[in-house]
Scaffold this motif. Structure first.
Motif, PDB file in Angstrom:
ATOM      1  N   PHE A 297       0.821  -1.207   0.000  1.00 43.45           N
ATOM      2  CA  PHE A 297       0.000   0.000   0.000  1.00 43.45           C
ATOM      3  C   PHE A 297       0.860   1.264   0.000  1.00 43.45           C
ATOM      4  CE2 PHE A 297      -2.778  -3.204   2.037  1.00 43.45           C
ATOM      5  CZ  PHE A 297      -3.807  -3.170   1.123  1.00 43.45           C
ATOM      6  N   THR A 298       2.030   1.194   0.628  1.00 42.22           N
ATOM      7  CA  THR A 298       2.933   2.347   0.630  1.00 42.22           C
ATOM      8  C   THR A 298       3.303   2.738  -0.794  1.00 42.22           C
ATOM      9  OG1 THR A 298       3.845   1.683   2.765  1.00 42.22           O
ATOM     10  CG2 THR A 298       5.154   3.203   1.446  1.00 42.22           C
ATOM     11  N   GLU A 299       3.584   1.742  -1.622  1.00 41.64           N
ATOM     12  CA  GLU A 299       3.959   2.003  -3.003  1.00 41.64           C
ATOM     13  C   GLU A 299       2.766   2.531  -3.811  1.00 41.64           C
ATOM     14  OE1 GLU A 299       6.643   2.103  -6.301  1.00 41.64           O
ATOM     15  OE2 GLU A 299       6.815   2.141  -4.119  1.00 41.64           O
ATOM     16  N   VAL A 300       1.565   1.992  -3.543  1.00 38.47           N
ATOM     17  CA  VAL A 300       0.363   2.469  -4.242  1.00 38.47           C
ATOM     18  C   VAL A 300       0.135   3.955  -3.944  1.00 38.47           C
ATOM     19  CG1 VAL A 300      -2.151   2.279  -4.402  1.00 38.47           C
ATOM     20  CG2 VAL A 300      -0.743   0.209  -4.333  1.00 38.47           C
ATOM     21  N   GLY A 301       0.224   4.323  -2.659  1.00 38.75           N
ATOM     22  CA  GLY A 301       0.029   5.725  -2.291  1.00 38.75           C
ATOM     23  C   GLY A 301       1.090   6.634  -2.877  1.00 38.75           C
ATOM     24  N   ARG A 302       2.353   6.196  -2.837  1.00 41.73           N
ATOM     25  CA  ARG A 302       3.438   6.999  -3.392  1.00 41.73           C
ATOM     26  C   ARG A 302       3.255   7.191  -4.900  1.00 41.73           C
ATOM     27  NH1 ARG A 302       7.633   6.691  -6.326  1.00 41.73           N
ATOM     28  NH2 ARG A 302       7.384   4.452  -6.677  1.00 41.73           N
ATOM     29  N   CYS A 303       2.915   6.108  -5.591  1.00 44.57           N
ATOM     30  CA  CYS A 303       2.706   6.195  -7.043  1.00 44.57           C
ATOM     31  C   CYS A 303       1.532   7.109  -7.382  1.00 44.57           C
ATOM     32  CB  CYS A 303       2.460   4.807  -7.626  1.00 44.57           C
ATOM     33  SG  CYS A 303       3.943   3.783  -7.751  1.00 44.57           S
ATOM     34  N   ALA A 304       0.485   7.076  -6.554  1.00 41.83           N
ATOM     35  CA  ALA A 304      -0.670   7.937  -6.809  1.00 41.83           C
ATOM     36  C   ALA A 304      -0.279   9.405  -6.728  1.00 41.83           C
ATOM     37  CB  ALA A 304      -1.789   7.628  -5.819  1.00 41.83           C
ATOM     38  N   VAL A 305       0.495   9.769  -5.696  1.00 41.76           N
ATOM     39  CA  VAL A 305       0.920  11.160  -5.542  1.00 41.76           C
ATOM     40  C   VAL A 305       1.875  11.552  -6.670  1.00 41.76           C
ATOM     41  CG1 VAL A 305       2.229  12.758  -4.086  1.00 41.76           C
ATOM     42  CG2 VAL A 305       0.570  11.201  -3.055  1.00 41.76           C
ATOM     43  N   ASP A 306       2.863  10.705  -6.953  1.00 43.10           N
ATOM     44  CA  ASP A 306       3.817  11.027  -8.017  1.00 43.10           C
ATOM     45  C   ASP A 306       3.130  11.168  -9.373  1.00 43.10           C
ATOM     46  OD1 ASP A 306       5.844  11.022  -6.202  1.00 43.10           O
ATOM     47  OD2 ASP A 306       6.684   9.090  -6.787  1.00 43.10           O
ATOM     48  N   THR A 307       2.163  10.291  -9.631  1.00 38.83           N
ATOM     49  CA  THR A 307       1.447  10.348 -10.906  1.00 38.83           C
ATOM     50  C   THR A 307       0.612  11.627 -11.006  1.00 38.83           C
ATOM     51  OG1 THR A 307       1.333   7.928 -10.981  1.00 38.83           O
ATOM     52  CG2 THR A 307      -0.170   9.130 -12.411  1.00 38.83           C
ATOM     53  N   LEU A 308      -0.016  12.015  -9.896  1.00 40.07           N
ATOM     54  CA  LEU A 308      -0.815  13.243  -9.904  1.00 40.07           C
ATOM     55  C   LEU A 308       0.071  14.466 -10.126  1.00 40.07           C
ATOM     56  CD1 LEU A 308      -3.626  14.511  -9.553  1.00 40.07           C
ATOM     57  CD2 LEU A 308      -3.111  14.757  -7.124  1.00 40.07           C
ATOM     58  N   LEU A 309       1.213  14.511  -9.452  1.00 41.83           N
ATOM     59  CA  LEU A 309       2.102  15.661  -9.620  1.00 41.83           C
ATOM     60  C   LEU A 309       2.650  15.721 -11.043  1.00 41.83           C
ATOM     61  CD1 LEU A 309       4.046  15.748  -6.234  1.00 41.83           C
ATOM     62  CD2 LEU A 309       1.908  16.868  -6.880  1.00 41.83           C
ATOM     63  N   ALA A 310       2.888  14.565 -11.642  1.00 43.13           N
ATOM     64  CA  ALA A 310       3.313  14.545 -13.045  1.00 43.13           C
ATOM     65  C   ALA A 310       2.209  15.081 -13.950  1.00 43.13           C
ATOM     66  CB  ALA A 310       3.695  13.123 -13.454  1.00 43.13           C
ATOM     67  N   GLU A 311       0.956  14.784 -13.597  1.00 45.31           N
ATOM     68  CA  GLU A 311      -0.181  15.285 -14.369  1.00 45.31           C
ATOM     69  C   GLU A 311      -0.273  16.812 -14.323  1.00 45.31           C
ATOM     70  OE1 GLU A 311      -3.113  13.531 -16.097  1.00 45.31           O
ATOM     71  OE2 GLU A 311      -1.159  12.630 -16.393  1.00 45.31           O
ATOM     72  N   LEU A 312       0.162  17.384 -13.206  1.00 45.37           N
ATOM     73  CA  LEU A 312       0.095  18.838 -13.062  1.00 45.37           C
ATOM     74  C   LEU A 312       0.962  19.548 -14.103  1.00 45.37           C
ATOM     75  CD1 LEU A 312       0.302  19.222  -9.172  1.00 45.37           C
ATOM     76  CD2 LEU A 312      -1.690  19.624 -10.607  1.00 45.37           C
ATOM     77  N   HIS A 313       1.970  18.844 -14.596  1.00 48.81           N
ATOM     78  CA  HIS A 313       2.913  19.479 -15.516  1.00 48.81           C
ATOM     79  C   HIS A 313       2.931  18.797 -16.873  1.00 48.81           C
ATOM     80  CE1 HIS A 313       4.363  20.150 -11.325  1.00 48.81           C
ATOM     81  NE2 HIS A 313       4.392  21.400 -11.771  1.00 48.81           N
ATOM     82  N   SER A 314       1.845  18.102 -17.199  1.00 49.38           N
ATOM     83  CA  SER A 314       1.759  17.444 -18.506  1.00 49.38           C
ATOM     84  C   SER A 314       0.351  17.583 -19.045  1.00 49.38           C
ATOM     85  CB  SER A 314       2.136  15.968 -18.390  1.00 49.38           C
ATOM     86  OG  SER A 314       1.122  15.242 -17.716  1.00 49.38           O
ATOM     87  N   SER A 315       0.125  17.017 -20.214  1.00 47.27           N
ATOM     88  CA  SER A 315      -1.192  17.112 -20.849  1.00 47.27           C
ATOM     89  C   SER A 315      -2.094  15.944 -20.488  1.00 47.27           C
ATOM     90  CB  SER A 315      -1.026  17.166 -22.370  1.00 47.27           C
ATOM     91  OG  SER A 315      -0.324  16.011 -22.827  1.00 47.27           O
ATOM     92  N   GLY A 316      -1.636  15.085 -19.577  1.00 48.89           N
ATOM     93  CA  GLY A 316      -2.463  13.949 -19.168  1.00 48.89           C
ATOM     94  C   GLY A 316      -2.312  12.773 -20.100  1.00 48.89           C
ATOM     95  N   GLY A 317      -3.077  11.708 -19.846  1.00 49.37           N
ATOM     96  CA  GLY A 317      -2.982  10.522 -20.685  1.00 49.37           C
ATOM     97  C   GLY A 317      -3.625   9.336 -20.026  1.00 49.37           C
TER      98      GLY A 317
END
Length: 337
Positions: A297-317
């Motif tokens: 679960f630690t990895e799931v939560g970390r990946c969720a935050v990292d993926t969201l922050l990446a979305e903030l600076h990209s066009s999504g996908g």
């Protein structure tokens, strides 16, 4: 004197910091907003003045200037479940480490209007993006906001948004193949609620694994994630002498299955082997200690935050992140007698 109000002392201002540091207000503003066009000596002098005066930059004003609130919204249902609490903890830890706060929005009734209302409230509270921790079956009915980055923590969502989840298919296959490799002719299954995509994927993977190995597929018993529902299912399984191996969709239901088998005189693992899913901390203390699939679960939560922050600076996908599982073998499984 009664009836008089006491005015709270004014806190230190940016001008106060500028006077103490011997710089302009504009330089203080650059330092407060994390701008890089200030030399290191001047920056250190300004920061020291801020500490001496107890000056704190105005986060709301900075957000208006920079267009970033440094806040993540999390919409969640079923706060009390093991996986949800662990994933939330991981999200909060990861967000804090990256300088973001978390605005939690529980949804008490899972329906389209409730989720839409939660999204509206979060929008009003100024967040940079949202992590959705609600079953994708419900999300399929919700119009997600345009322009607001969204990450879904669940399998099966049909959106142009990233999805982060445990590799449910891999985990169920590991559990089922472990029991088959021990020599059991087939494996029974106690599944989670039909509304759950995680439960659905585990069930499908269990069934497909049996078919891939040319084994009979027994009827599924359905629970609701609780140990009580596991006990009820276990009572049905215990009276069938053909049952020698059971894969249970989570550890809490597996606890109920173990108790039911014991109550009916079926020894684990001599008579029946049992595998759970989650690897909650108590699983090692069950009797016998439970063989189970570990979700990170630690990895799931970390990946969720990292993926969201990446979305903030990209066009999504259509990013799909599947976090691997591992099988933890303990004493609740053995070769059939």
């Amino acid at each position: 004197m009664e009836g008089t109000s006491v005015r709270r002392p004014r806190g230190p201002s940016m001008a106060d910091v500028a006077r103490l540091a011997g710089v302009s207000g504009q330089t203080v503003s650059r330092v407060a907003n994390g701008k890089q066009n200030v030399d290191s000596v001047t920056r250190a002098r300004v920061q020291d003045a801020m500490r001496q005066l107890g000056y704190r930059p105005n986060g709301a004003a900075r957000a208006l200037r920079n267009g970033e609130f440094r806040s993540i919204g999390v919409i969640v249902f079923e706060l009390s479940t093991f996986g949800t609490t662990r994933t939330l903890d991981a999200i909060a830890t990861a967000a804090t480490a990256r300088g973001y706060s978390v605005n939690l929005m529980p949804v008490l009734s899972v329906n389209r209007q409730a989720v839409t209302d939660a999204l509206t409230r979060l929008g009003e509270q100024a967040v940079d993006g949202v992590i959705m921790m609600i079953e994708a079956r419900i999300l399929d009915e919700v119009q997600l906001p345009v322009g607001l980055p969204v990450v879904v923590v669940h399998a099966g969502a049909h959106y142009d948004h990233p999805v982060v989840d445990t590799d449910q298919t891999q985990g169920a296959r590991l559990a089922t193949e472990h029991l088959l490799d021990l020599g059991h002719r087939t494996v029974w299954h106690v599944g989670g609620p039909p509304s759950s995509f995680a439960a659905d994927q585990r069930r499908r993977s269990w069934e497909q694994t049996l078919r891939d190995h040319g084994r009979d597929v027994p009827p599924v018993l359905i629970g609701d994630w609780s140990s009580t529902s596991g006990y009820d299912a276990g009572c049905e399984l215990a009276v069938d002498p053909a049952v020698t191996a059971v894969f249970v969709a989570n550890d809490q239901m597996a606890l109920g299955v173990l108790r039911a088998l014991h109550a009916h005189g079926r020894t684990v693992p001599a008579d029946v082997s049992v595998v759970g899913f989650d690897d909650m901390e108590e699983a090692a203390q069950f009797w016998p200690p439970l063989t189970t699939v570990r979700q990170t679960f630690t990895e799931v939560g970390r990946c969720a935050v990292d993926t969201l922050l990446a979305e903030l600076h990209s066009s999504g996908g259509h990013t799909q992140v599947a976090v691997a599982t591992t099988l933890v073998v303990r004493n609740s499984t053995a070769a059939p007698s």
